[in-house]
Design an enzyme around this catalytic site. Structure first.
Site, PDB file in Angstrom:
ATOM      1  N   GLU A   1      22.660 -22.409   1.750  1.00  0.00           N
ATOM      2  CA  GLU A   1      23.040 -23.708   1.179  1.00  0.00           C
ATOM      3  C   GLU A   1      22.787 -23.803  -0.315  1.00  0.00           C
ATOM      4  OE1 GLU A   1      21.389 -23.362   4.001  1.00  0.00           O
ATOM      5  OE2 GLU A   1      22.343 -24.579   5.564  1.00  0.00           O
TER       6      GLU A   1
ATOM      7  N   PHE B   1      14.329 -33.496  15.667  1.00  0.00           N
ATOM      8  CA  PHE B   1      14.700 -32.118  15.351  1.00  0.00           C
ATOM      9  C   PHE B   1      15.514 -32.073  14.051  1.00  0.00           C
ATOM     10  CE2 PHE B   1      17.841 -28.612  15.848  1.00  0.00           C
ATOM     11  CZ  PHE B   1      16.936 -27.571  15.654  1.00  0.00           C
ATOM     12  N   GLN B   2      15.104 -31.252  13.138  1.00  0.00           N
ATOM     13  CA  GLN B   2      15.769 -31.081  11.837  1.00  0.00           C
ATOM     14  C   GLN B   2      15.859 -32.383  11.042  1.00  0.00           C
ATOM     15  OE1 GLN B   2      19.379 -28.699  12.502  1.00  0.00           O
ATOM     16  NE2 GLN B   2      18.085 -26.895  12.232  1.00  0.00           N
TER      17      GLN B   2
ATOM     18  N   LYS C   1      24.172 -38.625  12.059  1.00  0.00           N
ATOM     19  CA  LYS C   1      25.194 -38.088  12.960  1.00  0.00           C
ATOM     20  C   LYS C   1      25.942 -39.188  13.719  1.00  0.00           C
ATOM     21  CE  LYS C   1      26.144 -34.508  16.275  1.00  0.00           C
ATOM     22  NZ  LYS C   1      25.653 -33.342  17.010  1.00  0.00           N
TER      23      LYS C   1
ATOM     24  N   MET D   1      11.832 -10.977 -18.486  1.00  0.00           N
ATOM     25  CA  MET D   1      11.362 -12.083 -19.305  1.00  0.00           C
ATOM     26  C   MET D   1       9.867 -12.322 -19.071  1.00  0.00           C
ATOM     27  SD  MET D   1      12.116 -14.069 -21.649  1.00  0.00           S
ATOM     28  CE  MET D   1      13.798 -14.563 -21.950  1.00  0.00           C
TER      29      MET D   1
HETATM   30  C1  LIG Z   1      14.787 -18.423 -20.303  1.00  0.00           C
HETATM   31  C2  LIG Z   1      15.297 -19.619 -21.038  1.00  0.00           C
HETATM   32  C3  LIG Z   1      15.264 -19.653 -22.417  1.00  0.00           C
HETATM   33  C4  LIG Z   1      15.809 -20.732 -23.124  1.00  0.00           C
HETATM   34  N1  LIG Z   1      15.843 -20.666 -24.490  1.00  0.00           N
HETATM   35  C5  LIG Z   1      16.572 -21.592 -25.172  1.00  0.00           C
HETATM   36  C6  LIG Z   1      16.825 -21.450 -26.569  1.00  0.00           C
HETATM   37  O1  LIG Z   1      16.392 -20.507 -27.223  1.00  0.00           O
HETATM   38  N2  LIG Z   1      17.595 -22.390 -27.182  1.00  0.00           N
HETATM   39  C7  LIG Z   1      18.136 -23.440 -26.498  1.00  0.00           C
HETATM   40  O2  LIG Z   1      18.856 -24.233 -27.093  1.00  0.00           O
HETATM   41  N3  LIG Z   1      17.873 -23.618 -25.185  1.00  0.00           N
HETATM   42  C8  LIG Z   1      17.128 -22.720 -24.504  1.00  0.00           C
HETATM   43  N4  LIG Z   1      16.948 -22.877 -23.144  1.00  0.00           N
HETATM   44  C9  LIG Z   1      17.536 -24.051 -22.486  1.00  0.00           C
HETATM   45  C10 LIG Z   1      16.659 -25.293 -22.553  1.00  0.00           C
HETATM   46  O3  LIG Z   1      15.670 -25.203 -21.562  1.00  0.00           O
HETATM   47  C11 LIG Z   1      17.500 -26.583 -22.344  1.00  0.00           C
HETATM   48  O4  LIG Z   1      18.162 -26.524 -21.114  1.00  0.00           O
HETATM   49  C12 LIG Z   1      18.557 -26.796 -23.383  1.00  0.00           C
HETATM   50  O5  LIG Z   1      18.070 -26.511 -24.668  1.00  0.00           O
HETATM   51  C13 LIG Z   1      19.053 -28.235 -23.353  1.00  0.00           C
HETATM   52  O6  LIG Z   1      20.270 -28.333 -24.034  1.00  0.00           O
HETATM   53  P1  LIG Z   1      20.785 -29.681 -24.687  1.00  0.00           P
HETATM   54  O7  LIG Z   1      19.765 -30.255 -25.605  1.00  0.00           O
HETATM   55  O8  LIG Z   1      22.120 -29.386 -25.238  1.00  0.00           O
HETATM   56  O9  LIG Z   1      20.833 -30.733 -23.494  1.00  0.00           O
HETATM   57  P2  LIG Z   1      21.625 -30.860 -22.134  1.00  0.00           P
HETATM   58  O10 LIG Z   1      20.678 -30.638 -21.031  1.00  0.00           O
HETATM   59  O11 LIG Z   1      22.897 -30.127 -22.122  1.00  0.00           O
HETATM   60  O12 LIG Z   1      21.853 -32.430 -22.181  1.00  0.00           O
HETATM   61  C14 LIG Z   1      23.035 -33.000 -22.631  1.00  0.00           C
HETATM   62  C15 LIG Z   1      22.778 -34.290 -23.388  1.00  0.00           C
HETATM   63  O13 LIG Z   1      24.063 -34.845 -23.669  1.00  0.00           O
HETATM   64  C16 LIG Z   1      24.134 -36.169 -23.227  1.00  0.00           C
HETATM   65  N5  LIG Z   1      25.478 -36.475 -22.755  1.00  0.00           N
HETATM   66  C17 LIG Z   1      26.068 -36.126 -21.606  1.00  0.00           C
HETATM   67  N6  LIG Z   1      27.322 -36.613 -21.540  1.00  0.00           N
HETATM   68  C18 LIG Z   1      27.527 -37.309 -22.677  1.00  0.00           C
HETATM   69  C19 LIG Z   1      28.619 -38.063 -23.191  1.00  0.00           C
HETATM   70  N7  LIG Z   1      29.772 -38.220 -22.525  1.00  0.00           N
HETATM   71  N8  LIG Z   1      28.479 -38.650 -24.403  1.00  0.00           N
HETATM   72  C20 LIG Z   1      27.315 -38.539 -25.104  1.00  0.00           C
HETATM   73  N9  LIG Z   1      26.258 -37.823 -24.667  1.00  0.00           N
HETATM   74  C21 LIG Z   1      26.359 -37.218 -23.457  1.00  0.00           C
HETATM   75  C22 LIG Z   1      23.106 -36.276 -22.112  1.00  0.00           C
HETATM   76  O14 LIG Z   1      22.671 -37.617 -21.961  1.00  0.00           O
HETATM   77  C23 LIG Z   1      22.007 -35.332 -22.603  1.00  0.00           C
HETATM   78  O15 LIG Z   1      21.086 -35.986 -23.435  1.00  0.00           O
HETATM   79  C24 LIG Z   1      16.355 -21.831 -22.433  1.00  0.00           C
HETATM   80  C25 LIG Z   1      16.352 -21.824 -21.035  1.00  0.00           C
HETATM   81  C26 LIG Z   1      15.852 -20.730 -20.336  1.00  0.00           C
HETATM   82  C27 LIG Z   1      15.907 -20.754 -18.846  1.00  0.00           C
HETATM   83  C1  LIG Z   2      13.624 -19.168  -8.945  1.00  0.00           C
HETATM   84  C2  LIG Z   2      12.839 -18.690 -10.126  1.00  0.00           C
HETATM   85  N1  LIG Z   2      11.638 -18.086  -9.931  1.00  0.00           N
HETATM   86  C3  LIG Z   2      10.926 -17.636 -10.989  1.00  0.00           C
HETATM   87  C4  LIG Z   2      11.398 -17.799 -12.264  1.00  0.00           C
HETATM   88  C5  LIG Z   2      10.591 -17.293 -13.466  1.00  0.00           C
HETATM   89  N2  LIG Z   2      11.317 -16.225 -14.166  1.00  0.00           N
HETATM   90  C6  LIG Z   2      12.022 -16.467 -15.292  1.00  0.00           C
HETATM   91  S1  LIG Z   2      12.802 -15.121 -15.873  1.00  0.00           S
HETATM   92  C7  LIG Z   2      12.193 -14.154 -14.633  1.00  0.00           C
HETATM   93  C8  LIG Z   2      12.533 -12.703 -14.543  1.00  0.00           C
HETATM   94  C9  LIG Z   2      13.950 -12.454 -14.221  1.00  0.00           C
HETATM   95  O1  LIG Z   2      14.123 -11.093 -13.935  1.00  0.00           O
HETATM   96  P1  LIG Z   2      15.545 -10.407 -13.935  1.00  0.00           P
HETATM   97  O2  LIG Z   2      16.485 -11.212 -13.136  1.00  0.00           O
HETATM   98  O3  LIG Z   2      15.402  -8.988 -13.577  1.00  0.00           O
HETATM   99  O4  LIG Z   2      15.999 -10.585 -15.443  1.00  0.00           O
HETATM  100  P2  LIG Z   2      15.464  -9.878 -16.783  1.00  0.00           P
HETATM  101  O5  LIG Z   2      14.532 -10.858 -17.433  1.00  0.00           O
HETATM  102  O6  LIG Z   2      14.799  -8.613 -16.403  1.00  0.00           O
HETATM  103  O7  LIG Z   2      16.702  -9.671 -17.593  1.00  0.00           O
HETATM  104  C10 LIG Z   2      11.381 -14.909 -13.786  1.00  0.00           C
HETATM  105  C11 LIG Z   2      10.651 -14.367 -12.617  1.00  0.00           C
HETATM  106  C12 LIG Z   2      12.635 -18.457 -12.417  1.00  0.00           C
HETATM  107  N3  LIG Z   2      13.157 -18.708 -13.615  1.00  0.00           N
HETATM  108  N4  LIG Z   2      13.338 -18.867 -11.332  1.00  0.00           N
END
Ligand SMILES: Cc1cc2nc3c(=O)[nH]c(=O)nc-3n(C[C@H](O)[C@H](O)[C@H](O)COP(=O)(O)OP(=O)(O)OC[C@H]3O[C@@H](n4cnc5c(N)ncnc54)[C@H](O)[C@@H]3O)c2cc1C
Ligand SMILES: Cc1ncc(C[n+]2csc(CCOP(=O)(O)OP(=O)(O)O)c2C)c(N)n1
Ligand SMILES: [Mg+2]
Lengths: 569, 163
Positions: A50, A112-113, A162, A479
């Protein structure tokens, strides 16, 4: 004519123009599956878990402007869906999830469930409903679609017991919705927009910081016009990539933790910052106090008032739909006789260009011995002309994809930013491929992430989805390994996975083509061959350098200018 | 700073838990929360007493407004308002203390609702400060039970929170 609640549910989906319903059956939704069986307008995609149903609906929504729809059974069906729902919630993705529930007379009896679906999902949905009367199904589903798509989008759950789906009533689909407590803002305040325009025209060191809101509101054209009209530098968040064309010379790259040096320095040192559909995330501005040390005026445009002034103080808040606000802002700017000061702008660009040089741009040392992950992404970009749909999982590979694949169009870069959900990439790619048959869909993943939803290779086989999986197999939860190397004294606690499967065989076992690529020289030919197989899913297992790290990096809790560049190590 | 926020919301199952859940999920303080249906049976009126910096209070107001079941929100503490709380107390009332407790109750304009050989049950309405000072005046030794409703608030004059 009287219809059962189940028939009504499916009719509502038809009325909403739903093409695909991603789901998995079970006891509590048997009536609904029965109704589904007796029609052919809404096509059901049977996933293998799911969570994948919800991610697939999510990918479908992100790559189009439509609402994604998923259907799950009660109990474990619903709990499996929760990760997908939370993923959509954090990235503001429009989605309707329908879940079955135990019959109304059994609710509360630990039947159940039975789980409290509305309670469990409450913190990670835009809204949710428990439908207790068959007469309410149609109006509730109508509301659910409206809520999911309007204002700041988000997932909405409709929980249907249901017996309710079994009861009969007259079907009437409401033509419109009115929720008295819900009035998302449309136009922005005109006085504030004029104020913002003036501030922008007078800026000496302006910066445009555009996020996911641009993509969600389909306002890329307006943003692009604005940036070009003013001549300002523009950066995108991870969620905003493609919202402004990466090949434009005014684009300074992504900002934030793994953003470019020039984007982060310009963000830190600008005097007027225009935040457009971005929410000052902690991975974007790093340490808030450090960010606030440099005085700058902030204009913030967002449809959600709670995104504004949440983490930083804002001087000119504009609440409204980006498309309308940007259109009005453009009108005001075009009508104004004033233009940004050319000398100031030249000096500012000179500074930004100097940062480009100091930062050294995005770079890595390529090798002829060992495959560098960045090289794989560059090759992907080259072979697809920057026009593919690229989904991603979470980890280093995600950051390299974001950095090295230059997105020129919105809705092409599909990743989980807010929740950072490993296991997102492959199921999301299924939704994208179904929405865009015939287009190239690449799923960039890691050997860790892919195993979180690898069972979906079976779904891909069933529905002939020719996704190209690019696994950057570094043998590590890369990472995590990178953070352990930097911040935990090289103690690689549980970030190495022993006993990885033979991914080629795995792909073959599911009826697909698998390729293992060990040498840099084979990267391009292998990819060419894979992409030439238009009708096949090809799983590419790239054995990449396990020691490679993602640069630049602003360590957590640090300020934007306290960045670690590649050569600092 | 202490704020008293008043809101109208749909009188529906689950609406209360959305508000309560918002406060716990985002780590906002709740000093008290009262809720009951209004003259319009489809609406409930809630009063929340909370505290936080200006930025936190701003977020609380915005986040409350964002809840789909919340119809309208007013921060009463931003203007003139009236705040009342109801308190029921059971006191040990024996011997000479009985007279003194009755006198204090009168001074605070409370009412004795129930009397037994050893106890008085008292009703008192007022601001939080007034109820606190009554408790101080009685002294904890004599208090057997207190039940407080938490504050209910309403704006003064033309400050009206209505649909
Ligand atoms: C491993 C990892 C590393 C990351 N590193 C980075 C990084 O280096 N740099 C980075 O930028 N992010 C990074 N992120 C992502 C970060 O965690 C955030 O998800 C991201 O920065 C949020 O993006 P955003 O500010 O564009 O907001 P979003 O989450 O895209 O939010 C959108 C915004 O727009 C608004 N909005 C929506 N619709 C409308 C509309 N019609 N009109 C006006 N406003 C609207 C919403 O209200 C909201 O405030 C990383 C994530 C991971 C998993
Ligand atoms: C469901 C979930 N569990 C744990 C994490 C924490 N986490 C972030 S990056 C990462 C490693 C990902 O490994 P891989 O898919 O091999 O990517 P790589 O960083 O090696 O490119 C983990 C465990 C996560 N983001 N999501
Ligand atoms: Mg890995």
């Amino acid at each position: 004519m009287e219809m059962t609640g189940a028939e009504i549910t499916i009719r509502c989906l038809q009325e909403e123009g739903v093409e695909y319903l991603f789901g998995y059956p079970g006891g509590a939704v048997l009536h609904i599956y029965d109704a589904l069986f007796q029609q052919d307008k809404v096509k059901h995609i049977l996933v293998r878990h799911e969570q994948a149903a919800v991610h697939a609906a999510d990918g479908y929504a992100r790559s189009s402007d439509k609402v994604g729809v998923a259907l799950v059974t009660s109990g474990p069906g619903l709990t499996n869906a929760v990760t997908g729902i939370a993923t959509a919630y954090l990235d503001s993705i429009p989605m309707v999830v329908i879940s079955g529930q135990v019959p109304t007379f059994a609710i509360g009896e630990d039947a159940f469930q039975e789980v409290d679906a509305v309670g469990i999902t409450r913190p990670c949905v835009k809204h949710n409903f428990l439908v207790k009367d068959v007469k309410d199904i149609a109006s509730t589903i109508k509301k659910a679609f409206y809520l999911a798509k309007s204002g700041r989008p988000g997932p909405v759950l409709v929980d249907i017991p249901k017996d309710v789906s079994g009861h009969k009533t007259e079907f009437v689909y409401p033509a419109s919705v009115n929720i008295r407590s819900y009035h998302p803002q449309g136009r922005g305040d005109s006085a504030q927009i004029r104020h913002a325009a003036q501030m922008m025209l007078e800026a000496k060191r302006p910066m445009i910081y555009a996020g996911g809101g641009v993509v969600l509101s389909d306002s890329s054209a307006q943003l692009t016009d604005l940036v070009r009209l003013l001549g300002f530098p523009c950066t995108n968040t991870l969620m905003g990539l493609g919202g402004f064309p990466a090949n434009d010379k005014q684009f300074v790259g992504m900002l934030g933790m793994h953003g470019t040096y020039e984007a982060n320095m310009a963000m830190q040192h600008c005097d007027v910052l225009v935040a457009i559909g971005a929410r000052f995330d902690d991975r974007v501005i790093g340490n808030v106090e450090h960010f606030a040390q440099v005085p700058r005026k902030i204009i913030h445009i967002d449809i959600d008032p709670s995104s504004i002034a949440k983490r930083v103080k804002v001087d000119v808040p504009i609440v409204g739909d980006l498309k309308l606000v940007l259109t009005e802002l453009l009108e005001v700017l075009r009508a104004s006789r004033q233009k940004p000061d050319a000398a100031e702008m030249a000096a500012w660009w000179k500074q930004v260009d100097e940062w480009r040089v100091t930062g050294g741009g995005l770079r890595y040392k390529n090798s002829s011995e060992i495959i560098k992950p960045q090289f794989v992404i560059e090759t992907l970009h080259k072979l697809t002309g920057g026009d593919a749909f690229v989904t991603s999982d979470v980890g280093q590979h995600q950051m390299w994809a974001a950095q090295y694949y230059k997105f020129n169009h919105p809705r092409r870069w599909i990743n989980s930013g807010g929740l950072g959900t490993m296991g997102f990439g492959l199921p999301a790619a299924m939704g994208v491929q179904l929405k865009h048959p015939g287009e190239t869909v690449a799923c960039v993943t890691g050997e860790g992430s892919i195993q979180m939803n690898i069972q979906e290779l079976s779904t891909c086989k069933q529905y002939h989805l020719p996704i190209k999986v690019l696994s950057l197999n570094n043998g590590y939860l890369g990472m995590v390994r990178q953070w352990q190397e930097f911040f935990h004294g090289n103690r690689f606690s549980e970030s190495y996975m022993d006993a990885l499967p033979d991914f080629v065989k795995v792909a073959e076992a599911y009826g697909h083509i698998g390729m293992r690529i060990d040498k840099p020289a084979d990267v391009e030919p292998a990819m060419k061959e894979a992409f030439s197989r238009k009708n096949d899913l090809v799983f590419m297992d790239f054995r990449t350098d396990s020691t490679e790290n993602v640069f630049p990096m602003v360590p957590g809790g640090k300020g934007l200018s306290e960045v670690v560049l590649a050569e600092d190590l | 700073m202490r704020h008293i926020i008043s809101l109208l919301m749909e009188n529906e199952a689950g609406a209360l838990s959305r508000v309560a859940g918002l406060f716990s999920a985002r780590g906002y303080n709740i000093e008290s929360l009262t809720v009951a249906p209004t003259e319009d049976a489809t609406l409930s009126r809630m009063t929340i007493v909370t505290s936080g910096s200006d930025a936190v209070i701003e977020q609380i107001n915005k986040q409350l407004n964002k809840l789909v079941d919340v119809v309208s929100v007013m921060d009463l503490s931003e203007g003139e308002h009236i705040e009342r709380e109801l308190m029921l107390l059971k006191l040990r009332a024996e011997g000479e203390a009985r007279e003194e407790l009755k006198r204090l109750t009168d001074i605070f304009r409370g009412r004795i609702l129930d009397v037994s050989d050893h106890t008085y049950t008292i009703e008192l309405t007022g601001s939080r400060v007034k109820l606190d000072s009554f408790i101080d005046a009685i002294g904890r030794d004599l208090i057997l039970e207190t039940v407080r409703t938490g504050a209910s608030g309403i704006g003064r004059g033309n400050r009206i929170l209505k649909l």
